[in-house]
Design a protein around this motif. Structure first.
Motif, PDB file in Angstrom:
ATOM      1  N   SER A  66      25.464  41.578  69.554  1.00 25.88           N
ATOM      2  CA  SER A  66      26.770  41.075  69.093  1.00 25.88           C
ATOM      3  C   SER A  66      27.890  41.592  69.988  1.00 25.88           C
ATOM      4  N   VAL A  97      27.399  30.260  71.649  1.00 21.72           N
ATOM      5  CA  VAL A  97      26.197  30.904  71.128  1.00 21.72           C
ATOM      6  C   VAL A  97      25.364  29.931  70.310  1.00 21.72           C
ATOM      7  N   TYR A  98      24.096  29.738  70.719  1.00 20.85           N
ATOM      8  CA  TYR A  98      23.142  28.892  69.999  1.00 20.85           C
ATOM      9  C   TYR A  98      22.078  29.794  69.384  1.00 20.85           C
ATOM     10  N   GLY A  99      21.629  29.456  68.208  1.00 16.69           N
ATOM     11  CA  GLY A  99      20.567  30.247  67.576  1.00 16.69           C
ATOM     12  C   GLY A  99      19.489  29.316  67.050  1.00 16.69           C
ATOM     13  N   ILE A 139      19.888  32.590  71.076  1.00 15.09           N
ATOM     14  CA  ILE A 139      19.307  33.703  70.310  1.00 15.09           C
ATOM     15  C   ILE A 139      18.000  33.255  69.657  1.00 15.09           C
ATOM     16  N   ILE A 157      16.592  35.327  62.688  1.00 17.93           N
ATOM     17  CA  ILE A 157      17.820  35.918  63.228  1.00 17.93           C
ATOM     18  C   ILE A 157      18.546  36.676  62.123  1.00 17.93           C
ATOM     19  N   GLU A 177      23.773  35.804  62.860  1.00 17.57           N
ATOM     20  CA  GLU A 177      23.970  34.456  62.329  1.00 17.57           C
ATOM     21  C   GLU A 177      25.469  34.133  62.246  1.00 17.57           C
ATOM     22  N   THR A 228      26.941  32.963  65.501  1.00 15.00           N
ATOM     23  CA  THR A 228      26.304  31.812  66.142  1.00 15.00           C
ATOM     24  C   THR A 228      27.209  30.591  66.005  1.00 15.00           C
ATOM     25  N   ASP A 229      27.499  29.925  67.117  1.00 20.88           N
ATOM     26  CA  ASP A 229      28.349  28.729  67.063  1.00 20.88           C
ATOM     27  C   ASP A 229      27.565  27.511  66.598  1.00 20.88           C
ATOM     28  N   LYS A 254      23.652  26.260  65.148  1.00 20.52           N
ATOM     29  CA  LYS A 254      22.251  26.490  64.774  1.00 20.52           C
ATOM     30  C   LYS A 254      21.439  25.282  65.208  1.00 20.52           C
TER      31      LYS A 254
END
Lengths: 240, 240
Positions: free
Chosen positions: A159, A169-171, A191, A199, A204, A207-208, A210
């Protein structure tokens, strides 16, 4: 001739604590040893049963008997070569391209496979949370097939890195947006979460977007293995 | 109370020879045991330390002590449940959709991961060459995470199957056509090769189209791991 204390030292490097204390790690097998020798990673000492398998023979190469090599090895069936290398300094994270960030990956095979995937897909930097398995663990090294020599692996608080980097940010989540139809930026942080828990909540919230890989089988299907999911998402990123 | 001969019998099922002789295999852990119980695979006997973890309790469920379960287990840290199941009859190969064919996959983790991938991507039939690792090997089962209950796995001569099936045959090669730009049929056989040697010559000659996953990293990169490559190609097949 290899003295007992050398063997004891090399065996001790199978433990993370000793690797950190000494700043060294052990790699086994000609493929990975040769790739490390060809990289910027510095060799401390190379032990092999047959000098001819190496491209170049330097001062720190030592011929040893099979039985001595067996004593040093962490493998059931040792190969003909074992190298002790210095753990390289963590490099700068390359924020001009995609970066993969691993949130507490625990399985050595998964981490090794993901390092190999980063190498295949030309991802230069891999950020690992402090609780992710150590990348110099013998089982991780084995699974990388030498790719570790080419990836900049940085253990740090993810972070903090996200805040500093200012990248999107992608998760990977089970309930994210369909990755096939999502627009993906030219660069970003991907991520991938822990094998059992996914995650963490802490990541989470930063994260921008998901994303999910669509499922085509029965609904009862278990999630994908994290290394398989990383393979598919990196493929989606690069194929566009 | 579990008698010694029962423990000895269960331990013996860790060997392929004994599994074939008895037509049974062992699964450990609540996730996989419960998925097998919910499937068409028939249970011989279930041993668990706590009956409450099961959805239904049938005649063949037996409560045992932790120490007895530990004696039966192949795991360092046994879970609370172990099941002995009958090896199901090999079903008909479903030739109305894509079929994955494995040419001598040797690593149990790779086979387990590929079974899990087939489940995710709705591939019903997996054809394995006779030298592919046994799918009832404990390490394979562990890696499937229960998916084995939903995939029809058939060990047979792959080239015979190809001749009979009359489906188009695709093979994953290092020097094949770019999978991103190739037209893929609505159904076909996808051959994935051995970890070290790739696809055998015998199967190469019956392959209609060689496909490859483009590489984005340095040229020195090792090939992808076979499970990662399967993940990416199945994703390419299904996303279209």
């Amino acid at each position: 001739m290899v003295v007992k204390s050398q063997i004891k030292f090399i065996k001790s490097l199978q433990q993370k604590k000793c690797r950190i204390q000494n700043g060294m790690f052990v790699a086994e097998g000609i493929k990975i040893v040769q790739e490390l020798l060809n990289s910027n990673i510095k060799a401390h000492r190379i032990y092999c049963t047959d000098l001819e398998i190496l491209d170049d023979i330097t001062d720190n190469v030592q011929q040893v008997s099979e039985s001595d090599l067996k004593k040093m090895s962490s493998l059931k069936t040792p190969s003909a070569i074992l190298g002790v290398f210095y753990i390289p300094k963590q490099g700068e994270i390359d924020c001009t391209d995609w970066v993969v960030a691993l949130d507490d990956i625990r399985d050595p095979g998964n981490l090794g496979t993901i390092i190999r995937l980063c190498d295949w897909f030309g991802i230069h930097s891999l950020v690992c949370s402090p609780y992710t398995v150590d990348c110099y663990n013998p089982k991780v090294l084995q699974a990388t097939m030498g790719s570790i020599a080419r990836i900049n692996i940085v253990y740090t608080d993810i972070s903090d890195f996200i805040k500093r980097s200012k990248m999107p940010v992608y998760g990977a989540f089970m309930d994210g947006l369909n990755i096939y139809s999502e627009n993906l930026q030219k660069k970003g942080i991907l991520i991938m979460g822990n094998e059992a828990k996914g995650i963490s909540q802490e990541l989470e919230v930063v994260t921008d977007k998901k994303v999910s890989i669509p499922q085509f089988g029965a609904n009862s299907t278990e999630s994908l293995n994290v290394a398989s999911a990383t393979a598919i998402i990196l493929n989606e990123i690069r194929r566009r």
